[in-house]
Design a protein around this motif. Sequence first.
Motif, PDB file in Angstrom:
ATOM      1  N   THR A  88       0.824  -1.203   0.000  1.00  0.00           N
ATOM      2  CA  THR A  88       0.000   0.000   0.000  1.00  0.00           C
ATOM      3  C   THR A  88       0.861   1.258   0.000  1.00  0.00           C
ATOM      4  OG1 THR A  88      -1.781  -1.151   1.144  1.00  0.00           O
ATOM      5  CG2 THR A  88      -1.790   1.251   1.271  1.00  0.00           C
ATOM      6  N   ILE A 162      -1.816  -8.381  -4.739  1.00  0.00           N
ATOM      7  CA  ILE A 162      -2.632  -7.779  -3.686  1.00  0.00           C
ATOM      8  C   ILE A 162      -1.901  -7.863  -2.356  1.00  0.00           C
ATOM      9  CG2 ILE A 162      -4.865  -8.212  -4.793  1.00  0.00           C
ATOM     10  CD1 ILE A 162      -5.219 -10.602  -2.958  1.00  0.00           C
ATOM     11  N   SER A 163      -2.278  -6.978  -1.458  1.00  0.00           N
ATOM     12  CA  SER A 163      -1.681  -6.913  -0.132  1.00  0.00           C
ATOM     13  C   SER A 163      -2.402  -7.844   0.826  1.00  0.00           C
ATOM     14  CB  SER A 163      -1.785  -5.466   0.372  1.00  0.00           C
ATOM     15  OG  SER A 163      -1.710  -5.399   1.773  1.00  0.00           O
ATOM     16  N   TYR A 167      -6.226  -7.425   1.997  1.00  0.00           N
ATOM     17  CA  TYR A 167      -7.119  -8.567   1.783  1.00  0.00           C
ATOM     18  C   TYR A 167      -7.867  -8.923   3.063  1.00  0.00           C
ATOM     19  CZ  TYR A 167      -8.817 -13.218   0.696  1.00  0.00           C
ATOM     20  OH  TYR A 167      -9.634 -14.312   0.526  1.00  0.00           O
TER      21      TYR A 167
END
Length: 242
Positions: A88, A162-163, A167
Amino acid sequence: MAGHKYARVRDHLLRRIRDLPVGGQLPAESVLCAEYEVSRITLRRAVDELVQDGHLVREHGRGTFVTHPRYHLKHRERFVNEVTGFYTQLARQGHTVTSEVLTQESTRAGTRLAALLDISPATPVVRLERLRRVNGVVHHLAESYVEEERFPDVLTTDFTAISLYAYLRAHHDLLLARNEIVVGLHLCDGREAGLLDVTEGAALLLATSRVFEPGGKPVIHGTSKFVPETAELSFDIVADVE
């Protein structure tokens, strides 16, 4: 809380300046403070971070202007009053972050991990190991553990782009309230050296973290091994003034 206010202002300003041309000027501090209904301290903290990340530049006596994002050799992971992951943070700065999932398996917690996650040693956990890249260049090796019974889908979800933190927030309504971090040095073994393209025995920056939900229950234990030449860790300690 001031930390949350500053983060909201920073994120909104970042979206806003992406629509402005390079050289475009931000409104005066007093105008922005009134618009966002925050103090000058909170506003300046948000703007300071955007300056540090290369989205804005201050010119003495003139104001604050939009500039080209800088793409540093060193990508910084900043630890502040909000709990976010590396993905992020770097994505906010305009970088492309990808993960190569090396290990995604169920394993027994064991004594040490059980103590860190406040679970029984026999409890199954998911071990997620990823090689992280920034703009296509290898950056660090990350390893995370979560309780399998509570988060079984972490065993099968594709974490390439994705993180894990994001998530868990999105799919489990998990609030991440605190990140306890210990930083030290780690001498890499042969496997790690091959993955990170360094010499075996080279010193890496090791960040070990435990992430807690409200109430004090640890929910994620992780380690990140960084090459000092291409990474740095920053800690931002701010008093709660609002």
